[in-house]
Design a protein around this motif. Structure first.
Motif, PDB file in Angstrom:
ATOM      1  N   LEU A  94      31.124 -77.066 -80.227  1.00 18.93           N
ATOM      2  CA  LEU A  94      30.863 -77.008 -78.786  1.00 18.93           C
ATOM      3  C   LEU A  94      29.554 -77.713 -78.440  1.00 18.93           C
ATOM      4  CD1 LEU A  94      31.388 -76.058 -75.912  1.00 18.93           C
ATOM      5  CD2 LEU A  94      30.458 -73.813 -76.550  1.00 18.93           C
ATOM      6  N   ALA A  95      28.537 -77.531 -79.264  1.00 20.02           N
ATOM      7  CA  ALA A  95      27.248 -78.179 -79.004  1.00 20.02           C
ATOM      8  C   ALA A  95      27.409 -79.700 -78.950  1.00 20.02           C
ATOM      9  CB  ALA A  95      26.232 -77.789 -80.075  1.00 20.02           C
ATOM     10  N   ALA A  96      28.256 -80.247 -79.829  1.00 17.96           N
ATOM     11  CA  ALA A  96      28.456 -81.700 -79.852  1.00 17.96           C
ATOM     12  C   ALA A  96      29.118 -82.189 -78.563  1.00 17.96           C
ATOM     13  CB  ALA A  96      29.296 -82.084 -81.067  1.00 17.96           C
ATOM     14  N   VAL A  97      30.065 -81.406 -78.027  1.00 18.57           N
ATOM     15  CA  VAL A  97      30.719 -81.794 -76.775  1.00 18.57           C
ATOM     16  C   VAL A  97      29.723 -81.706 -75.619  1.00 18.57           C
ATOM     17  CG1 VAL A  97      32.565 -81.231 -75.147  1.00 18.57           C
ATOM     18  CG2 VAL A  97      33.001 -81.077 -77.604  1.00 18.57           C
ATOM     19  N   VAL A  98      28.905 -80.660 -75.604  1.00 15.40           N
ATOM     20  CA  VAL A  98      27.892 -80.510 -74.548  1.00 15.40           C
ATOM     21  C   VAL A  98      26.917 -81.688 -74.578  1.00 15.40           C
ATOM     22  CG1 VAL A  98      25.961 -79.086 -73.758  1.00 15.40           C
ATOM     23  CG2 VAL A  98      28.107 -78.002 -74.432  1.00 15.40           C
ATOM     24  N   ASP A  99      26.573 -82.148 -75.767  1.00 18.52           N
ATOM     25  CA  ASP A  99      25.674 -83.301 -75.892  1.00 18.52           C
ATOM     26  C   ASP A  99      26.294 -84.554 -75.261  1.00 18.52           C
ATOM     27  OD1 ASP A  99      23.743 -81.813 -77.172  1.00 18.52           O
ATOM     28  OD2 ASP A  99      24.264 -82.503 -79.188  1.00 18.52           O
ATOM     29  N   ARG A 100      27.610 -84.689 -75.364  1.00 14.65           N
ATOM     30  CA  ARG A 100      28.279 -85.838 -74.757  1.00 14.65           C
ATOM     31  C   ARG A 100      28.165 -85.795 -73.235  1.00 14.65           C
ATOM     32  NH1 ARG A 100      34.194 -85.690 -76.858  1.00 14.65           N
ATOM     33  NH2 ARG A 100      34.384 -87.470 -75.417  1.00 14.65           N
ATOM     34  N   PHE A 101      28.243 -84.609 -72.655  1.00 12.82           N
ATOM     35  CA  PHE A 101      28.042 -84.476 -71.213  1.00 12.82           C
ATOM     36  C   PHE A 101      26.602 -84.794 -70.833  1.00 12.82           C
ATOM     37  CE2 PHE A 101      32.043 -82.138 -71.231  1.00 12.82           C
ATOM     38  CZ  PHE A 101      32.587 -82.474 -69.998  1.00 12.82           C
ATOM     39  N   ALA A 102      25.664 -84.290 -71.623  1.00 16.88           N
ATOM     40  CA  ALA A 102      24.253 -84.534 -71.332  1.00 16.88           C
ATOM     41  C   ALA A 102      23.952 -86.029 -71.296  1.00 16.88           C
ATOM     42  CB  ALA A 102      23.383 -83.829 -72.362  1.00 16.88           C
TER      43      ALA A 102
ATOM     44  N   VAL B 295      37.201 -58.039 -67.398  1.00 22.01           N
ATOM     45  CA  VAL B 295      35.773 -58.116 -67.111  1.00 22.01           C
ATOM     46  C   VAL B 295      35.418 -59.585 -66.923  1.00 22.01           C
ATOM     47  CG1 VAL B 295      33.442 -57.702 -67.953  1.00 22.01           C
ATOM     48  CG2 VAL B 295      35.227 -56.008 -68.388  1.00 22.01           C
ATOM     49  N   ASN B 296      34.778 -59.893 -65.815  1.00 23.81           N
ATOM     50  CA  ASN B 296      34.355 -61.257 -65.525  1.00 23.81           C
ATOM     51  C   ASN B 296      32.873 -61.421 -65.832  1.00 23.81           C
ATOM     52  OD1 ASN B 296      36.925 -61.500 -64.499  1.00 23.81           O
ATOM     53  ND2 ASN B 296      36.304 -61.380 -62.367  1.00 23.81           N
ATOM     54  N   LEU B 297      32.522 -62.568 -66.359  1.00 18.81           N
ATOM     55  CA  LEU B 297      31.129 -62.923 -66.593  1.00 18.81           C
ATOM     56  C   LEU B 297      30.673 -63.927 -65.540  1.00 18.81           C
ATOM     57  CD1 LEU B 297      31.361 -63.286 -70.470  1.00 18.81           C
ATOM     58  CD2 LEU B 297      30.021 -61.557 -69.269  1.00 18.81           C
ATOM     59  N   TYR B 298      29.416 -63.845 -65.154  1.00 25.15           N
ATOM     60  CA  TYR B 298      28.870 -64.781 -64.178  1.00 25.15           C
ATOM     61  C   TYR B 298      28.863 -66.205 -64.744  1.00 25.15           C
ATOM     62  CZ  TYR B 298      27.078 -61.125 -61.047  1.00 25.15           C
ATOM     63  OH  TYR B 298      26.963 -60.076 -60.173  1.00 25.15           O
ATOM     64  N   HIS B 299      28.907 -67.175 -63.817  1.00 28.75           N
ATOM     65  CA  HIS B 299      28.784 -68.575 -64.218  1.00 28.75           C
ATOM     66  C   HIS B 299      27.398 -68.838 -64.807  1.00 28.75           C
ATOM     67  CE1 HIS B 299      32.303 -69.002 -61.604  1.00 28.75           C
ATOM     68  NE2 HIS B 299      32.502 -70.174 -62.179  1.00 28.75           N
ATOM     69  N   ARG B 300      27.382 -69.693 -65.830  1.00 35.86           N
ATOM     70  CA  ARG B 300      26.122 -70.101 -66.444  1.00 35.86           C
ATOM     71  C   ARG B 300      26.108 -71.610 -66.611  1.00 35.86           C
ATOM     72  NH1 ARG B 300      24.075 -66.619 -71.522  1.00 35.86           N
ATOM     73  NH2 ARG B 300      22.418 -68.139 -71.193  1.00 35.86           N
ATOM     74  N   VAL B 301      24.973 -72.226 -66.268  1.00 33.22           N
ATOM     75  CA  VAL B 301      24.818 -73.661 -66.516  1.00 33.22           C
ATOM     76  C   VAL B 301      24.305 -73.803 -67.951  1.00 33.22           C
ATOM     77  CG1 VAL B 301      23.892 -75.831 -65.635  1.00 33.22           C
ATOM     78  CG2 VAL B 301      24.279 -73.933 -64.069  1.00 33.22           C
ATOM     79  N   ASP B 302      25.063 -73.265 -68.854  1.00 31.53           N
ATOM     80  CA  ASP B 302      24.728 -73.227 -70.280  1.00 31.53           C
ATOM     81  C   ASP B 302      26.022 -72.892 -71.008  1.00 31.53           C
ATOM     82  OD1 ASP B 302      23.928 -72.723 -72.867  1.00 31.53           O
ATOM     83  OD2 ASP B 302      22.510 -71.128 -72.366  1.00 31.53           O
ATOM     84  N   ALA B 303      26.753 -73.928 -71.405  1.00 30.96           N
ATOM     85  CA  ALA B 303      28.066 -73.712 -71.994  1.00 30.96           C
ATOM     86  C   ALA B 303      27.991 -72.905 -73.287  1.00 30.96           C
ATOM     87  CB  ALA B 303      28.747 -75.058 -72.262  1.00 30.96           C
ATOM     88  N   LEU B 304      27.002 -73.206 -74.132  1.00 31.23           N
ATOM     89  CA  LEU B 304      26.858 -72.468 -75.382  1.00 31.23           C
ATOM     90  C   LEU B 304      26.559 -71.002 -75.113  1.00 31.23           C
ATOM     91  CD1 LEU B 304      24.860 -75.134 -77.358  1.00 31.23           C
ATOM     92  CD2 LEU B 304      27.049 -74.198 -78.079  1.00 31.23           C
ATOM     93  N   GLY B 305      25.655 -70.741 -74.166  1.00 32.06           N
ATOM     94  CA  GLY B 305      25.330 -69.371 -73.829  1.00 32.06           C
ATOM     95  C   GLY B 305      26.513 -68.625 -73.252  1.00 32.06           C
TER      96      GLY B 305
ATOM     97  N   PRO C 207      36.115 -68.326 -78.204  1.00 29.73           N
ATOM     98  CA  PRO C 207      35.505 -68.876 -76.989  1.00 29.73           C
ATOM     99  C   PRO C 207      34.846 -70.234 -77.177  1.00 29.73           C
ATOM    100  CG  PRO C 207      35.038 -66.538 -77.153  1.00 29.73           C
ATOM    101  CD  PRO C 207      35.688 -66.934 -78.452  1.00 29.73           C
ATOM    102  N   HIS C 208      34.177 -70.449 -78.297  1.00 27.95           N
ATOM    103  CA  HIS C 208      33.501 -71.729 -78.509  1.00 27.95           C
ATOM    104  C   HIS C 208      34.504 -72.866 -78.675  1.00 27.95           C
ATOM    105  CE1 HIS C 208      30.357 -68.779 -79.605  1.00 27.95           C
ATOM    106  NE2 HIS C 208      29.519 -69.684 -79.118  1.00 27.95           N
ATOM    107  N   LEU C 209      35.574 -72.628 -79.436  1.00 23.26           N
ATOM    108  CA  LEU C 209      36.584 -73.670 -79.621  1.00 23.26           C
ATOM    109  C   LEU C 209      37.350 -73.924 -78.325  1.00 23.26           C
ATOM    110  CD1 LEU C 209      38.107 -72.842 -83.141  1.00 23.26           C
ATOM    111  CD2 LEU C 209      36.506 -74.677 -82.547  1.00 23.26           C
TER     112      LEU C 209
END
Length: 441
Positions: free
Chosen positions: A115-123, A205-215, A351-353
């Motif tokens: 997941l971190a590698a995909v997030v880096d592609r967005f960054a 149970v819903n979780l709030y949105h986060r601008v942090d995909a890994l988190g 969740p990460h995959l």
């Protein structure tokens, strides 16, 4: 020392390829070593099947000498465990491969690193995914009989039928649900709404949105553990099994995703036409990659029982606006909150995959300008769309041959994950079902 004192034990938690938590107990007085020296765990932990057995076809066990990796704590995840019987803390860890440096390099088989590698592609494109998870689960009577069918807790509510959004079900389980919310506060998990779902004893149970995909994915892993732990303290069994009860709805993991520009604002909300185009192309990428990635979204043999018409789970690669019967939904709401809701994954998925595959599909659509088919309106089960894989075997074969999966996760990961799932599928096929004995014996 932590804000809650020195615990007796620190549980280090490493989600494996099936999202099963592996790890160790470390004495609280020695917890500093986790940050100073890391935690040694075999790299091959990511070559275990869902039962924790070595998958020889992965070729990462004896062939490699079963070397240790080095796991480091995920910042911000050291938390107390309020449901534990002793003074306990937990921390999420992630795997690195020793390479002579102090920390080693990210281990490519760790889903969090994928997941971190995909997030880096967005960054690199100036984008930050904004993500929220919704998790469905059942509360059941615990059983000491391995393999016994689940026992629903119908008598708690007097309901043995569908009871959508019932306040009476929330009231009936108020004590355990309030303890879950309190534990979320203690652990800093951003829990939002709690809903009584489509079956008695089923909740979301819903979780709030986060601008942090890994988190956000970390939160989903830890929320499942929290729900399970608090339920046990109340003498109940929480299950995220995709289809635990044949006559009732299955458990899904819905993922909401939008893209924030570094300059500020939601890309999908832009008024200059760019937002509409980006939303459409991201949806197109999700639909184009959906069949290839279904094994990520539905990783279990049981999960394919959930994807049936009339179940509010999708059965085709489809999208639409404010339509809960499609695979990719654009929820109703203000323009600044425009997002895509991915509705395929079962609650048991990693969740990460899941998030890595969703974000990679969206990015593929943006980069290639993939146009989706027209959005569906009305009953999506009665309309034409590319069917999702009908069973695990089809999903494995599609995954194993996918260029999209190879580009996203790597050829080695594609081979190893497919080998693990083929072995799990073979194990289920070796079992004779009780209905077969009842019919033919």
């Amino acid at each position: 020392m932590t804000a809650f004192g020195v615990p007796e034990v620190v549980e280090v938690l490493l989600p494996d390829t099936s999202a099963v938590l592996r790890g160790k107990w470390i004495p609280g007085h020695a917890m500093g070593k986790i940050w100073k020296d890391g935690v040694a765990i075999p790299l091959s932990i990511f070559g275990l099947d869902v039962w924790g057995c070595e998958v020889e076809a992965s070729e990462i066990h004896m062939e490699t000498g079963d070397k240790d990796g080095l796991c480091w704590p995920v910042p911000g995840t050291l938390k107390p465990v309020p449901w534990a019987s002793h003074h306990t803390a937990q921390v999420l860890i992630t795997m690195h491969e020793p390479d002579g440096s102090a920390r080693g390099r990210p281990w490519k088989l760790d889903p969090r690193q994928q997941l971190a590698a995909v997030v880096d592609r967005f960054a690199a494109r100036g984008l930050l995914p904004c993500v929220a998870f919704e998790l469905e689960f059942y509360l059941l009577k615990p059983s000491n009989v391995p393999g016994a069918p689940p026992e629903p807790v119908f008598q708690a509510t007097g309901q043995a039928r569908q009871n959508m959004y019932a306040m009476s079900d929330l009231d009936a389980f108020a004590e355990v649900l309030h303890d879950m919310r309190a534990a979320c506060v203690t652990q800093g998990l951003p829990a939002d709404t709690v809903i009584s779902e489509a079956a008695p004893g089923q909740f979301e149970v819903n979780l709030y949105h986060r601008v942090d995909a890994l988190g956000a994915a970390d939160d989903a892993v830890l929320l499942r553990r929290l729900i399970d732990g608090v339920a046990r303290r109340h003498g109940l069994k929480a299950t995220f099994m995709a289809k635990p009860l044949a006559d009732f709805a299955g458990n899904g993991m819905h993922v909401h995703a939008s893209l924030m520009e570094h300059a500020g604002g939601n890309l999908f909300a832009r008024e200059d036409g760019v937002g509409d185009t980006a939303l459409r192309h991201a949806a197109g990428g999700l639909l184009a990659s959906m069949a290839d990635a279904t094994l990520i979204f539905v990783p279990s043999f049981n999960g394919y029982r959930r994807l049936v018409p009339g179940s509010y789970a999708p059965t085709s690669a489809s999208w639409g606006f404010d339509n809960r019967l499609v695979a990719v939904r654009v929820p109703n709401g203000p323009r600044h909150a425009r997002r895509l809701e991915h509705r395929i994954a079962g609650a048991e998925a990693h969740p990460h995959l899941v998030l890595a595959a969703i974000l990679a599909g969206m990015l593929d659509g943006l980069e290639r300008g993939i146009e989706p088919p027209p959005p569906l309106e009305g009953n999506a089960y009665e309309q034409i769309g590319e069917p999702l894989s009908p069973d695990m075997e089809v999903a494995v074969d599609r995954f194993a041959a996918s260029d999209f999966i190879a580009r996203t996760f790597g050829v080695d990961y594609r081979r190893i994950y497919a080998a693990m799932k083929r072995e799990e599928l073979a194990a289920f096929r070796r079992v004779i079902l009780p209905l077969e004995y009842e019919t033919y014996l």
